[in-house]
Design a protein around this motif. Structure first.
Motif, short mmCIF file in Angstrom:
data_model
loop_
_atom_site.label_atom_id
_atom_site.label_comp_id
_atom_site.label_asym_id
_atom_site.label_seq_id
_atom_site.Cartn_x
_atom_site.Cartn_y
_atom_site.Cartn_z
N VAL A 70 -15.87 -7.99 -17.08
CA VAL A 70 -16.64 -7.38 -18.15
C VAL A 70 -17.04 -8.50 -19.11
CG1 VAL A 70 -16.60 -5.66 -20.02
CG2 VAL A 70 -15.28 -5.25 -17.94
N ASP A 71 -18.15 -8.32 -19.81
CA ASP A 71 -18.63 -9.31 -20.76
C ASP A 71 -17.53 -9.72 -21.74
OD1 ASP A 71 -20.44 -10.90 -22.29
OD2 ASP A 71 -20.79 -9.19 -23.63
N ALA A 72 -17.15 -10.99 -21.74
CA ALA A 72 -16.05 -11.49 -22.57
C ALA A 72 -16.32 -11.28 -24.05
CB ALA A 72 -15.78 -12.96 -22.28
N LEU A 97 -15.56 -7.70 -24.88
CA LEU A 97 -14.12 -7.47 -24.88
C LEU A 97 -13.46 -7.99 -26.15
CD1 LEU A 97 -13.29 -8.32 -21.17
CD2 LEU A 97 -13.32 -6.06 -22.23
N GLN A 98 -13.91 -9.13 -26.65
CA GLN A 98 -13.34 -9.69 -27.88
C GLN A 98 -13.66 -8.84 -29.10
OE1 GLN A 98 -11.08 -11.87 -28.18
NE2 GLN A 98 -11.12 -12.74 -26.14
N ARG A 99 -14.76 -8.08 -29.06
CA ARG A 99 -15.16 -7.24 -30.19
C ARG A 99 -14.51 -5.87 -30.17
NH1 ARG A 99 -20.94 -8.10 -28.88
NH2 ARG A 99 -20.94 -5.84 -28.84
N LEU A 100 -13.82 -5.54 -29.09
CA LEU A 100 -13.19 -4.22 -28.99
C LEU A 100 -12.10 -4.04 -30.05
CD1 LEU A 100 -12.62 -3.77 -25.15
CD2 LEU A 100 -14.25 -2.54 -26.58
N ASP A 101 -11.89 -2.80 -30.42
CA ASP A 101 -10.76 -2.45 -31.28
C ASP A 101 -9.48 -2.96 -30.62
OD1 ASP A 101 -8.46 -0.39 -31.85
OD2 ASP A 101 -9.89 -0.16 -33.50
N PRO A 102 -8.54 -3.50 -31.38
CA PRO A 102 -7.29 -4.02 -30.80
C PRO A 102 -6.54 -3.02 -29.92
CG PRO A 102 -7.48 -4.71 -33.07
CD PRO A 102 -8.61 -3.74 -32.83
#
Length: 100
Positions: free
Chosen positions: A81-83, A86-91
C-alpha cells in the motif's frame, strides 16, 4: 454438527502495553507485573481533574492509571500500500496493521 478436525494456531500477533512482544507480555502476566502507568496530561483533551471521579459517574474515569501502548513505531515495510498514505493513518489503524 460435531467436527473432529484438528486445528493448530501457528502464529499470533499483537501490540501489548508494557511489552515489546508476545513473549514479554506473557512474562509480565506470569510475573504479575503491573504495566499500568499514570496517564499523562497530553493523553486527553481535557484536564485529568475534569475527567476523574473516584465514584462511577457518566463521562468520567475512575482511575488516573491505564495500560497504554507507548513508543510504538509503525513500519509499513512489506505492506503493498502507498507508504505515504500508511504514515498518515490514525495510529489505531497503524497498530491494527502491525498486529495483523
Amino acid at each position: 454438527m460435531k467436527s473432529l478436525d484438528k486445528i493448530a494456531i501457528v502464529g499470533i500477533g499483537g501490540v501489548f502495553p508494557g511489552a515489546r512482544d508476545l513473549n514479554e507480555f506473557w512474562q509480565n502476566i506470569l510475573g504479575a507485573k503491573d504495566t499500568a502507568v499514570d496517564v499523562g496530561a497530553d493523553r486527553w483533551r481535557l484536564e485529568s481533574d475534569e475527567l476523574y471521579s473516584p465514584e462511577l459517574a457518566p463521562d468520567k474515569v475512575n482511575s488516573r492509571r491505564a495500560c497504554l501502548i507507548q513508543d510504538f513505531q509503525f513500519n509499513p515495510e512489506g505492506l503493498n500500500v502507498d507508504a505515504e498514505l500508511l504514515q498518515r493513518l490514525d495510529p489505531m489503524y497503524q497498530i491494527l496493521l502491525h498486529a495483523g
